[in-house]
Design an enzyme around this catalytic site. Sequence first.
Site, PDB file in Angstrom:
ATOM      1  N   ASP A  92      -0.130   5.163   0.802  1.00 37.94           N
ATOM      2  CA  ASP A  92      -0.376   6.154   1.849  1.00 37.94           C
ATOM      3  C   ASP A  92      -0.467   5.490   3.222  1.00 37.94           C
ATOM      4  O   ASP A  92      -1.290   4.598   3.433  1.00 37.94           O
ATOM      5  CB  ASP A  92      -1.690   6.896   1.574  1.00 37.94           C
ATOM      6  CG  ASP A  92      -1.687   7.616   0.240  1.00 37.94           C
ATOM      7  OD1 ASP A  92      -0.971   8.619   0.118  1.00 37.94           O
ATOM      8  OD2 ASP A  92      -2.392   7.165  -0.687  1.00 37.94           O
ATOM      9  N   ASP A 126       0.869  -1.163   0.000  1.00 42.73           N
ATOM     10  CA  ASP A 126       0.000   0.000   0.000  1.00 42.73           C
ATOM     11  C   ASP A 126       0.917   1.227   0.000  1.00 42.73           C
ATOM     12  O   ASP A 126       2.097   1.132   0.341  1.00 42.73           O
ATOM     13  CB  ASP A 126      -0.889  -0.039   1.250  1.00 42.73           C
ATOM     14  CG  ASP A 126      -1.686   1.228   1.439  1.00 42.73           C
ATOM     15  OD1 ASP A 126      -2.404   1.626   0.504  1.00 42.73           O
ATOM     16  OD2 ASP A 126      -1.583   1.830   2.529  1.00 42.73           O
ATOM     17  N   ASP A 140      -1.631  -0.953   5.974  1.00 40.76           N
ATOM     18  CA  ASP A 140      -1.760  -0.293   7.269  1.00 40.76           C
ATOM     19  C   ASP A 140      -3.185  -0.232   7.797  1.00 40.76           C
ATOM     20  O   ASP A 140      -3.410   0.352   8.858  1.00 40.76           O
ATOM     21  CB  ASP A 140      -1.216   1.142   7.180  1.00 40.76           C
ATOM     22  CG  ASP A 140      -2.128   2.070   6.375  1.00 40.76           C
ATOM     23  OD1 ASP A 140      -2.576   1.663   5.277  1.00 40.76           O
ATOM     24  OD2 ASP A 140      -2.399   3.185   6.836  1.00 40.76           O
TER      25      ASP A 140
END
Length: 240
Positions: A11, A9, A171
Amino acid sequence: MGAATIVFDLDGTLVDTAPDLVDTLNVVFAREKLPPVPFERARNLIGGGARRMIERGLQDEGRSCTPAECDRLYTKFIDYYAAHIADRSRPFAGAEAALDRLAATGARLAICTNKLEWLSVKLLDALGLAERFLAICGQDTFAVQKPHPDILRKTIERAGGRLDHAIMVGDSDNDIRTARAAGVPVVAVDFGYTDIPVSRLSPDRIIGSFADLPAAVDELLGARQDGMRTAVDASGRLSY
């Protein structure tokens, strides 16, 4: 089995983009005479794409927008953000060293994000990271976005990898749900953008530092390979 494919991922996982994303949101809101969203709250709105960030920011103020109004705000957001995409965004501590260590093992590296593809490439170019990745895929690349598993499956395919020898690194709930749906083990960082602690989301591994990522990847790949060997042994067709 060939090289592993490690899909990140963007961001909140690989790059700390919150400063520029939150600045953009609040610039757009200020131009609309709306109050700013506090940084810590806005930080946890990141992950579903800019449009969702705008919608949730408005919801926090008890407001909503029509599809046409959301489109207008979204266009303003993208225009401003593209011009300020790396003003303050930086890779998380240790990220580049971890990428180097993984690449040294022959791993294929890829990005799977709900950010638009061209913005993802622009950001990674600005940070000098783009050339490290065999695939950089966003919400518009395959016309699906996380948590739909096809965005991860197709990212792995575009990177030249195999689903049965891939790891997702993310995240948030979105990343974990995507990996689960695609049948891919997932490592969660505990410093990203989520209002639900990753410890409550049951990823396969949790790391608090990128220094721990190569070992987590090795463990998951080893466990997966052992599981495949056990399955083959049980079938009676082949043993190792």
